[in-house]
Design a protein around this motif. Structure first.
Motif, mmCIF file in Angstrom:
data_model
loop_
_atom_site.group_PDB
_atom_site.id
_atom_site.type_symbol
_atom_site.label_atom_id
_atom_site.label_comp_id
_atom_site.label_asym_id
_atom_site.label_seq_id
_atom_site.Cartn_x
_atom_site.Cartn_y
_atom_site.Cartn_z
ATOM 1 N N ASN A 139 -11.387 19.668 5.848
ATOM 2 C CA ASN A 139 -12.405 19.520 6.901
ATOM 3 C C ASN A 139 -13.651 18.831 6.352
ATOM 4 O OD1 ASN A 139 -10.836 20.667 8.952
ATOM 5 N ND2 ASN A 139 -11.454 22.736 8.374
ATOM 6 N N LEU A 140 -13.413 17.759 5.611
ATOM 7 C CA LEU A 140 -14.429 16.853 5.061
ATOM 8 C C LEU A 140 -15.209 17.435 3.878
ATOM 9 C CD1 LEU A 140 -15.812 15.294 8.382
ATOM 10 C CD2 LEU A 140 -14.027 14.403 6.864
ATOM 11 N N SER A 141 -14.803 18.590 3.373
ATOM 12 C CA SER A 141 -15.425 19.154 2.168
ATOM 13 C C SER A 141 -14.566 18.809 0.954
ATOM 14 C CB SER A 141 -15.562 20.676 2.282
ATOM 15 O OG SER A 141 -16.484 21.025 3.301
ATOM 16 N N PRO A 142 -15.125 18.177 -0.074
ATOM 17 C CA PRO A 142 -14.324 17.755 -1.246
ATOM 18 C C PRO A 142 -13.911 18.927 -2.122
ATOM 19 C CG PRO A 142 -16.642 17.295 -1.613
ATOM 20 C CD PRO A 142 -16.540 17.766 -0.189
ATOM 21 N N PHE A 143 -12.794 18.739 -2.813
ATOM 22 C CA PHE A 143 -12.279 19.757 -3.729
ATOM 23 C C PHE A 143 -12.888 19.550 -5.113
ATOM 24 C CE2 PHE A 143 -9.228 21.347 -6.841
ATOM 25 C CZ PHE A 143 -9.027 22.653 -6.379
ATOM 26 N N LEU A 144 -13.484 20.608 -5.654
ATOM 27 C CA LEU A 144 -14.095 20.567 -6.985
ATOM 28 C C LEU A 144 -13.496 21.657 -7.867
ATOM 29 C CD1 LEU A 144 -17.903 20.201 -6.111
ATOM 30 C CD2 LEU A 144 -16.186 18.397 -6.305
ATOM 31 N N SER A 178 -12.283 24.882 -5.588
ATOM 32 C CA SER A 178 -12.775 25.237 -4.260
ATOM 33 C C SER A 178 -13.232 23.989 -3.510
ATOM 34 C CB SER A 178 -13.932 26.236 -4.356
ATOM 35 O OG SER A 178 -15.012 25.666 -5.081
ATOM 36 N N PHE A 179 -13.108 24.040 -2.196
ATOM 37 C CA PHE A 179 -13.644 22.991 -1.336
ATOM 38 C C PHE A 179 -15.115 23.300 -1.086
ATOM 39 C CE2 PHE A 179 -9.079 22.904 -0.414
ATOM 40 C CZ PHE A 179 -8.825 21.542 -0.542
ATOM 41 N N THR A 180 -15.978 22.318 -1.363
ATOM 42 C CA THR A 180 -17.422 22.526 -1.372
ATOM 43 C C THR A 180 -18.103 21.597 -0.369
ATOM 44 O OG1 THR A 180 -17.282 23.042 -3.725
ATOM 45 C CG2 THR A 180 -19.473 22.554 -2.856
ATOM 46 N N ASP A 181 -19.089 22.119 0.338
ATOM 47 C CA ASP A 181 -19.860 21.295 1.268
ATOM 48 C C ASP A 181 -20.364 20.048 0.549
ATOM 49 O OD1 ASP A 181 -21.536 21.106 3.920
ATOM 50 O OD2 ASP A 181 -22.971 20.791 2.289
ATOM 51 N N LEU A 182 -20.227 18.887 1.202
ATOM 52 C CA LEU A 182 -20.529 17.619 0.533
ATOM 53 C C LEU A 182 -21.986 17.537 0.089
ATOM 54 C CD1 LEU A 182 -19.488 14.840 -0.368
ATOM 55 C CD2 LEU A 182 -20.201 13.948 1.858
ATOM 56 N N ARG A 183 -22.931 18.054 0.891
ATOM 57 C CA ARG A 183 -24.348 17.992 0.495
ATOM 58 C C ARG A 183 -24.566 18.684 -0.849
ATOM 59 N NH1 ARG A 183 -28.111 16.340 4.307
ATOM 60 N NH2 ARG A 183 -27.337 16.139 6.444
ATOM 61 N N LYS A 184 -23.914 19.802 -1.045
ATOM 62 C CA LYS A 184 -24.031 20.508 -2.324
ATOM 63 C C LYS A 184 -23.271 19.778 -3.417
ATOM 64 C CE LYS A 184 -24.432 25.057 -0.115
ATOM 65 N NZ LYS A 184 -23.799 26.391 0.047
ATOM 66 N N CYS A 229 0.828 -1.206 0.000
ATOM 67 C CA CYS A 229 0.000 0.000 0.000
ATOM 68 C C CYS A 229 0.865 1.261 0.000
ATOM 69 C CB CYS A 229 -0.929 -0.005 1.208
ATOM 70 S SG CYS A 229 -2.154 1.322 1.171
ATOM 71 N N ARG A 230 1.943 1.254 0.774
ATOM 72 C CA ARG A 230 2.843 2.418 0.777
ATOM 73 C C ARG A 230 3.456 2.630 -0.611
ATOM 74 N NH1 ARG A 230 4.327 0.195 5.954
ATOM 75 N NH2 ARG A 230 3.570 1.555 7.645
ATOM 76 N N GLN A 231 3.775 1.532 -1.271
ATOM 77 C CA GLN A 231 4.295 1.633 -2.626
ATOM 78 C C GLN A 231 3.238 2.210 -3.568
ATOM 79 O OE1 GLN A 231 5.813 -2.089 -4.144
ATOM 80 N NE2 GLN A 231 5.880 -1.361 -6.251
ATOM 81 N N ALA A 232 1.976 1.787 -3.368
ATOM 82 C CA ALA A 232 0.879 2.265 -4.209
ATOM 83 C C ALA A 232 0.645 3.756 -4.032
ATOM 84 C CB ALA A 232 -0.389 1.486 -3.885
ATOM 85 N N GLN A 233 0.950 4.282 -2.852
ATOM 86 C CA GLN A 233 0.763 5.715 -2.619
ATOM 87 C C GLN A 233 1.675 6.559 -3.504
ATOM 88 O OE1 GLN A 233 1.423 5.767 1.625
ATOM 89 N NE2 GLN A 233 -0.766 5.868 2.081
ATOM 90 N N THR A 234 2.751 5.977 -3.970
ATOM 91 C CA THR A 234 3.684 6.720 -4.823
ATOM 92 C C THR A 234 3.249 6.757 -6.283
ATOM 93 O OG1 THR A 234 5.074 4.777 -5.306
ATOM 94 C CG2 THR A 234 5.587 6.027 -3.308
ATOM 95 N N SER A 235 2.302 5.883 -6.649
ATOM 96 C CA SER A 235 1.850 5.822 -8.044
ATOM 97 C C SER A 235 0.352 6.083 -8.181
ATOM 98 C CB SER A 235 2.174 4.452 -8.653
ATOM 99 O OG SER A 235 1.531 3.424 -7.924
ATOM 100 N N GLY A 236 -0.333 6.235 -7.051
ATOM 101 C CA GLY A 236 -1.778 6.419 -7.090
ATOM 102 C C GLY A 236 -2.199 7.854 -7.317
ATOM 103 N N THR A 237 -3.510 8.085 -7.314
ATOM 104 C CA THR A 237 -4.069 9.433 -7.438
ATOM 105 C C THR A 237 -4.819 9.773 -6.160
ATOM 106 O OG1 THR A 237 -6.072 8.570 -8.519
ATOM 107 C CG2 THR A 237 -4.259 9.284 -9.945
ATOM 108 N N PHE A 238 -5.024 11.076 -5.946
ATOM 109 C CA PHE A 238 -5.576 11.544 -4.676
ATOM 110 C C PHE A 238 -6.759 12.487 -4.903
ATOM 111 C CE2 PHE A 238 -1.320 10.196 -3.912
ATOM 112 C CZ PHE A 238 -1.308 9.693 -2.614
ATOM 113 N N TYR A 239 -7.843 12.232 -4.157
ATOM 114 C CA TYR A 239 -8.956 13.166 -4.055
ATOM 115 C C TYR A 239 -8.734 13.992 -2.798
ATOM 116 C CZ TYR A 239 -11.314 10.050 -7.374
ATOM 117 O OH TYR A 239 -11.643 9.298 -8.468
ATOM 118 N N LEU A 240 -8.942 15.305 -2.888
ATOM 119 C CA LEU A 240 -8.645 16.180 -1.759
ATOM 120 C C LEU A 240 -9.904 16.636 -1.035
ATOM 121 C CD1 LEU A 240 -5.774 18.448 -3.109
ATOM 122 C CD2 LEU A 240 -5.655 16.243 -1.948
ATOM 123 N N PHE A 241 -9.788 16.738 0.282
ATOM 124 C CA PHE A 241 -10.838 17.263 1.148
ATOM 125 C C PHE A 241 -10.216 18.295 2.084
ATOM 126 C CE2 PHE A 241 -12.570 13.353 -0.332
ATOM 127 C CZ PHE A 241 -13.946 13.411 -0.196
#
Length: 338
Positions: free
Chosen positions: A54-59, A125-131, A40-52
């Motif tokens: 304070n629990l709000s996703p980046f769009l 921007s980081f957006t409230d998850l409900r929206k 898994c640590r090896q996979a972190q070097t080749s994987g992709t990341f979704y950003l949040f």
């Protein structure tokens, strides 16, 4: 010797996986990442990341569409180097899936870092998850919901409930361990029944005071400890609207991240037409009423923005397509028009 055995096991597992379908290979690879910390640590070097944040996703908004970008490990390090904490933050990520090509996908919450710097750097921007759930593509909604739920679980389980000592997550984020007590904690989800009640020719929808103006939806409630789904449906309908369910049938299920992490179990329930007088629980609901087929069909066409009338009141509208309540209402319409 142990390292050689693990390497051999991975090669054999990889060969076996190639004999199976794409789905089976993906599931087995994800399970390997959860069980093998070094992989898994090896996979972190080749994987992709979704950003949040304070629990709000980046769009990112492109034209009229809202996209959920994935950032490579190299891009993440470039961003995080501005805060001089790149390696530390990558390790806080949690595994949320992988592509058909076995490229792992992680979610990472940067809540302790300056939000405006990140938004300016990445042009979003980081957006409230409900929206966010109702503006992104339907294929992205489940991933954002499950990623936020997992991140929230880790944030609220940083200490052992038995010893009070800090717990440690594994690289994949599939568990947390208290090394003092030896207790292992796994993410959990709470079962919730959501029920569309019908008397044969009408369906019952309700609203809580916290809902957006004009929105009606199906009845829902958490399952009590020891209850079956059938018992929970009958109890919730009795408690909330004072009706007795004669029969019910299962429809589908959906993960829902609110209020934390819930498994929505959707059902249709039938009550007797001669005993359909509503007795509403005013502590739970603001309004509950019967809707005929024509009113439901019109409500499905209506957008929240178009529901307000000249006198300030609101015409009924229903949850959008991403919500399982919408599916229940659609199924009821199809049954009535069949």
């Amino acid at each position: 010797m142990a390292a050689a055995y693990q390497a051999l096991h991975r090669r054999v597992s990889s060969l076996v996986c190639r004999l199976h379908s794409t789905y089976v290979r993906k599931m087995r690879y994800l399970n390997q990442l959860k069980e093998d910390d070094s992989l898994c640590r090896q996979a972190q070097t080749s994987g992709t990341f979704y950003l949040f944040h304070n629990l709000s996703p980046f769009l990112q908004k492109v034209g009229k569409k809202y996209l959920v970008p994935q950032f490579s490990a190299a891009e993440m390090r470039r961003i995080l180097e501005k805060f001089q904490e790149a390696e530390q933050w990558i390790e806080k990520s949690v595994l949320v899936g992988c592509s058909d090509e076995h490229r792992p996908r992680f979610a990472l919450d940067l809540g302790a870092l300056d939000k405006s710097v990140i938004e300016s750097e990445l042009q979003g921007s980081f957006t409230d998850l409900r929206k966010a759930l109702f503006v992104v593509d339907r294929k992205d909604s489940p991933l954002l919901a499950s990623a936020q739920s997992l991140l929230r679980w880790h944030d609220s389980h940083r200490y052992c409930s038995k010893t009070g000592q800090p717990t440690q997550k594994n690289p994949a984020g599939s568990k947390r361990v208290c090394h003092t007590s030896g207790v292992t904690y796994y993410p959990q989800t709470s079962p919730v029944v959501i029920t569309l009640v019908s008397d044969g020719s009408r369906c019952l929808l309700a609203r809580q005071p916290s809902f957006p103006p004009g929105m009606f939806t199906a009845l829902s409630g958490f399952c009590d400890m020891g209850e079956s789904v059938e018992e929970a449906v009958r109890r919730e309908v009795a408690e909330e609207v004072g009706l007795e369910v004669e029969s019910l049938r299962y429809s589908a299920s959906q993960h829902w991240p609110f209020p934390s992490s819930s498994l929505m179990i959707a059902c249709h329930a039938l009550v007797g037409a001669g005993r359909a007088e509503i007795s509403m629980d005013t502590l739970e609901l603001e309004e509950a009423r019967w809707f005929g087929l024509e009113e439901i069909v019109e409500g499905l066409k209506r957008e929240p923005s178009s529901s307000k009338q000249d006198d300030g009141s609101f015409l009924p509208w229903f949850p959008p397509k991403q919500a399982i309540a919408h599916q229940l209402i659609r199924e009821w319409v199809q049954q009535q028009t069949a």
